[in-house]
Design an enzyme around this catalytic site. Structure first.
Site, PDB file in Angstrom:
ATOM      1  N   GLU A  17       0.824  -1.219   0.000  1.00 40.53           N
ATOM      2  CA  GLU A  17       0.000   0.000   0.000  1.00 40.53           C
ATOM      3  C   GLU A  17       0.852   1.261   0.000  1.00 40.53           C
ATOM      4  O   GLU A  17       1.874   1.329   0.684  1.00 40.53           O
ATOM      5  CB  GLU A  17      -0.897   0.015   1.239  1.00 40.53           C
ATOM      6  CG  GLU A  17      -1.764   1.276   1.303  1.00 40.53           C
ATOM      7  CD  GLU A  17      -2.682   1.297   2.497  1.00 40.53           C
ATOM      8  OE1 GLU A  17      -3.667   0.546   2.470  1.00 40.53           O
ATOM      9  OE2 GLU A  17      -2.416   2.056   3.441  1.00 40.53           O
ATOM     10  N   ARG A 107     -15.914   3.855   4.261  1.00 41.78           N
ATOM     11  CA  ARG A 107     -16.616   5.035   4.770  1.00 41.78           C
ATOM     12  C   ARG A 107     -15.632   6.172   4.989  1.00 41.78           C
ATOM     13  O   ARG A 107     -15.891   7.309   4.630  1.00 41.78           O
ATOM     14  CB  ARG A 107     -17.315   4.700   6.094  1.00 41.78           C
ATOM     15  CG  ARG A 107     -18.186   5.850   6.566  1.00 41.78           C
ATOM     16  CD  ARG A 107     -18.554   5.714   8.010  1.00 41.78           C
ATOM     17  NE  ARG A 107     -17.383   5.863   8.874  1.00 41.78           N
ATOM     18  CZ  ARG A 107     -17.419   5.764  10.189  1.00 41.78           C
ATOM     19  NH1 ARG A 107     -18.553   5.476  10.791  1.00 41.78           N
ATOM     20  NH2 ARG A 107     -16.311   5.921  10.907  1.00 41.78           N
ATOM     21  N   GLY A 108     -14.477   5.885   5.608  1.00 38.97           N
ATOM     22  CA  GLY A 108     -13.548   6.944   6.026  1.00 38.97           C
ATOM     23  C   GLY A 108     -13.837   7.314   7.465  1.00 38.97           C
ATOM     24  O   GLY A 108     -14.937   7.077   7.969  1.00 38.97           O
ATOM     25  N   ALA A 123     -20.112   2.350   4.849  1.00 39.29           N
ATOM     26  CA  ALA A 123     -19.498   1.880   3.600  1.00 39.29           C
ATOM     27  C   ALA A 123     -20.475   1.023   2.791  1.00 39.29           C
ATOM     28  O   ALA A 123     -20.429   1.029   1.552  1.00 39.29           O
ATOM     29  CB  ALA A 123     -18.231   1.089   3.928  1.00 39.29           C
ATOM     30  N   GLN A 210       5.602   6.304  15.092  1.00 42.98           N
ATOM     31  CA  GLN A 210       4.665   5.636  14.179  1.00 42.98           C
ATOM     32  C   GLN A 210       3.828   4.604  14.942  1.00 42.98           C
ATOM     33  O   GLN A 210       2.625   4.470  14.706  1.00 42.98           O
ATOM     34  CB  GLN A 210       5.463   4.953  13.056  1.00 42.98           C
ATOM     35  CG  GLN A 210       4.616   4.251  12.017  1.00 42.98           C
ATOM     36  CD  GLN A 210       5.449   3.259  11.196  1.00 42.98           C
ATOM     37  OE1 GLN A 210       6.682   3.210  11.310  1.00 42.98           O
ATOM     38  NE2 GLN A 210       4.790   2.482  10.369  1.00 42.98           N
ATOM     39  N   LYS A 270       7.598   3.846   2.133  1.00 40.55           N
ATOM     40  CA  LYS A 270       9.040   3.670   2.368  1.00 40.55           C
ATOM     41  C   LYS A 270       9.530   2.504   1.515  1.00 40.55           C
ATOM     42  O   LYS A 270       9.401   1.331   1.912  1.00 40.55           O
ATOM     43  CB  LYS A 270       9.297   3.375   3.848  1.00 40.55           C
ATOM     44  CG  LYS A 270       9.017   4.572   4.742  1.00 40.55           C
ATOM     45  CD  LYS A 270       9.384   4.265   6.169  1.00 40.55           C
ATOM     46  CE  LYS A 270       9.140   5.479   7.041  1.00 40.55           C
ATOM     47  NZ  LYS A 270       8.774   5.150   8.395  1.00 40.55           N
TER      48      LYS A 270
HETATM   49  P1  FAD Z   1     -17.987   0.903   7.862  1.00 38.23           P
HETATM   50  O1  FAD Z   1     -17.900  -0.462   7.338  1.00 38.23           O
HETATM   51  O2  FAD Z   1     -19.106   1.765   7.399  1.00 38.23           O
HETATM   52  O3  FAD Z   1     -18.016   0.811   9.465  1.00 38.23           O
HETATM   53  C1  FAD Z   1     -17.869   1.991  10.260  1.00 38.23           C
HETATM   54  C2  FAD Z   1     -18.530   1.759  11.622  1.00 38.23           C
HETATM   55  O4  FAD Z   1     -19.945   1.723  11.437  1.00 38.23           O
HETATM   56  C3  FAD Z   1     -18.142   0.429  12.275  1.00 38.23           C
HETATM   57  O5  FAD Z   1     -18.060   0.664  13.670  1.00 38.23           O
HETATM   58  C4  FAD Z   1     -19.335  -0.483  11.962  1.00 38.23           C
HETATM   59  O6  FAD Z   1     -19.519  -1.499  12.939  1.00 38.23           O
HETATM   60  C5  FAD Z   1     -20.478   0.515  11.975  1.00 38.23           C
HETATM   61  N1  FAD Z   1     -21.619   0.140  11.137  1.00 38.23           N
HETATM   62  C6  FAD Z   1     -21.567  -0.330   9.865  1.00 38.23           C
HETATM   63  N2  FAD Z   1     -22.814  -0.558   9.405  1.00 38.23           N
HETATM   64  C7  FAD Z   1     -23.665  -0.209  10.406  1.00 38.23           C
HETATM   65  C8  FAD Z   1     -25.080  -0.204  10.539  1.00 38.23           C
HETATM   66  N3  FAD Z   1     -25.885  -0.620   9.551  1.00 38.23           N
HETATM   67  N4  FAD Z   1     -25.631   0.238  11.723  1.00 38.23           N
HETATM   68  C9  FAD Z   1     -24.835   0.661  12.744  1.00 38.23           C
HETATM   69  N5  FAD Z   1     -23.466   0.680  12.661  1.00 38.23           N
HETATM   70  C10 FAD Z   1     -22.896   0.255  11.503  1.00 38.23           C
HETATM   71  N6  FAD Z   1      -9.487   5.719   5.536  1.00 38.23           N
HETATM   72  C11 FAD Z   1      -9.328   6.702   4.620  1.00 38.23           C
HETATM   73  O7  FAD Z   1      -9.743   7.843   4.876  1.00 38.23           O
HETATM   74  N7  FAD Z   1      -8.731   6.456   3.405  1.00 38.23           N
HETATM   75  C12 FAD Z   1      -8.278   5.234   3.059  1.00 38.23           C
HETATM   76  O8  FAD Z   1      -7.763   5.057   1.954  1.00 38.23           O
HETATM   77  C13 FAD Z   1      -8.412   4.163   3.992  1.00 38.23           C
HETATM   78  N8  FAD Z   1      -7.986   2.910   3.715  1.00 38.23           N
HETATM   79  C14 FAD Z   1      -8.198   1.884   4.602  1.00 38.23           C
HETATM   80  C15 FAD Z   1      -7.800   0.586   4.262  1.00 38.23           C
HETATM   81  C16 FAD Z   1      -7.999  -0.475   5.143  1.00 38.23           C
HETATM   82  C17 FAD Z   1      -7.596  -1.848   4.749  1.00 38.23           C
HETATM   83  C18 FAD Z   1      -8.599  -0.219   6.420  1.00 38.23           C
HETATM   84  C19 FAD Z   1      -8.805  -1.344   7.399  1.00 38.23           C
HETATM   85  C20 FAD Z   1      -8.993   1.072   6.764  1.00 38.23           C
HETATM   86  C21 FAD Z   1      -8.806   2.129   5.864  1.00 38.23           C
HETATM   87  N9  FAD Z   1      -9.207   3.435   6.169  1.00 38.23           N
HETATM   88  C22 FAD Z   1      -9.034   4.449   5.247  1.00 38.23           C
HETATM   89  C23 FAD Z   1      -9.803   3.741   7.483  1.00 38.23           C
HETATM   90  C24 FAD Z   1     -11.344   3.632   7.453  1.00 38.23           C
HETATM   91  O9  FAD Z   1     -11.878   4.593   6.588  1.00 38.23           O
HETATM   92  C25 FAD Z   1     -11.854   3.841   8.888  1.00 38.23           C
HETATM   93  O10 FAD Z   1     -11.483   2.773   9.706  1.00 38.23           O
HETATM   94  C26 FAD Z   1     -13.331   4.159   9.030  1.00 38.23           C
HETATM   95  O11 FAD Z   1     -13.566   4.626  10.378  1.00 38.23           O
HETATM   96  C27 FAD Z   1     -14.286   3.005   8.801  1.00 38.23           C
HETATM   97  O12 FAD Z   1     -14.397   2.700   7.470  1.00 38.23           O
HETATM   98  P2  FAD Z   1     -15.220   1.386   6.995  1.00 38.23           P
HETATM   99  O13 FAD Z   1     -15.266   1.431   5.524  1.00 38.23           O
HETATM  100  O14 FAD Z   1     -14.683   0.182   7.637  1.00 38.23           O
HETATM  101  O15 FAD Z   1     -16.667   1.747   7.607  1.00 38.23           O
END
Ligand code: FAD
Length: 286
Positions: A17, A107-108, A123, A210, A270
């Site tokens: 990544e 979602r972010g 998301a 970090q 890196k």
């Molecule tokens: P979701 O899947 O929407 O979950 C978010 C929260 O909502 C969770 O607590 C979940 O349990 C809860 N939830 C989901 N559905 C429901 C529902 N129906 N009712 C109630 N609660 C619900 N961030 C960036 O900004 N840019 C990036 O490029 C980026 N890349 C990433 C790559 C990876 C592999 C990972 C693991 C994370 C990355 N992140 C990135 C961070 C990520 O955006 C955050 O962790 C964010 O807070 C959650 O995103 P998600 O897509 O998992 O959200």
């Protein structure tokens, strides 16, 4: 190439990544770093996306250049927490025009000012929109230790199931330092009939700051064994980098020995760290 097809091949995969710059002035330097990493010929590379949406063109540009110049398939991230549906649809057009087939739909993080999109809460809603707009291969994020906002792991896994059912082809995990946590998570999600491939996310820690930042953001448990490494080597940058690469390599070797086929390394841009991991694993991955 679609990542779902890469994951079906009878081989262990290692992906890397990178993140895009925050400003256009930094674009060339960051793209050059990403290309250094592409020269290591990982199975694919992912390019992150700023939660605010502003770095979208940089994500698309770097992902497209890596594919065109190095033939390494890319996974472009896309977040929705601060974006309108209109902006998301625009980004899908940009990705399509640039030949990007794979998207990590996220979602972010909720911005500090609490200002979020009126169109998206989770998301899963983004995933449904992307699915209805084209034939992208789609990945999503998952959290072996539970997402920081979700109090109960059981609920987090229920939400994960909803997200996968919305149309995901694979999952990539949040970083973790304790492989047992990941094995336990896999057991629990398979029990809930989440069957898509899961790529294990590993972050080599190369300095003490970090570690503090990553652990605070992700809520990841730092095992005593790893704390001792950082306490001992943290003041010596070269030794800490080497120790961090060795620890991450050890985690990956253990994962592979326990039947895990797909590994994703958070390189933090890196090239020397990515190269160190690839070198340590050259025969293991062969
Ligand atoms: P979701 O899947 O929407 O979950 C978010 C929260 O909502 C969770 O607590 C979940 O349990 C809860 N939830 C989901 N559905 C429901 C529902 N129906 N009712 C109630 N609660 C619900 N961030 C960036 O900004 N840019 C990036 O490029 C980026 N890349 C990433 C790559 C990876 C592999 C990972 C693991 C994370 C990355 N992140 C990135 C961070 C990520 O955006 C955050 O962790 C964010 O807070 C959650 O995103 P998600 O897509 O998992 O959200």
């Amino acid at each position: 190439m679609r990542i779902s097809d890469i994951l079906k091949q009878d081989k262990i995969t290692l992906s890397l990544e990178v993140f895009p710059p925050k400003t256009s002035e930094r674009y060339e330097a960051t793209a050059a770093t990403a290309k250094e990493i592409a020269k290591l010929r990982p199975d694919f590379m992912s390019v992150t996306y700023g939660a605010g949406g502003g770095t979208g063109p940089f994500t698309a540009g770097i992902a497209a250049e890596i594919q065109e110049e190095y033939g390494v398939p890319t996974l472009a991230h896309l977040t929705c927490v601060s974006s309108s549906r209109e902006h998301v649809l625009h980004m899908l057009d940009v990705y399509r025009e640039k030949g990007i087939e794979n998207i990590l739909a996220l979602r972010g993080d909720i911005p500090a000012d609490g200002h979020v999109s009126e169109d998206y809460r989770y998301a899963s809603e983004l995933i449904r929109d992307i699915r209805s707009k084209g034939d992208f291969c789609l990945g999503g994020a998952c959290y072996p230790e539970g997402h920081v906002e979700c109090i109960h792991k059981k609920d987090d896994i229920r939400h994960l199931k909803e997200k996968v059912d919305a149309g995901l082809d694979f999952l990539t995990t949040q970083l973790f330092f304790n492989n047992d946590v990941f094995y336990n998570f896999l057991y629990r999600i398979r029990e809930q009939d989440i069957r898509v491939p899961v790529i294990a996310g590993i972050m080599p820690i190369t300095n003490a700051k970090q570690l503090a930042r990553s652990a605070a953001m992700s809520g990841t448990d730092v095992p005593q064994k790893f704390r001792a490494i950082v306490d001992f080597f943290g003041e010596d940058p070269a030794a800490m980098q080497q120790a961090g690469i060795v620890y991450a390599t050890g985690q990956i070797v253990d994962l592979i020995a326990n039947g895990i086929r797909h590994i994703h390394v958070y390189t933090m841009n890196k090239p020397e760290v990515a190269a160190g991991i690839m070198k340590n694993l050259s025969a293991v991955l062969d």
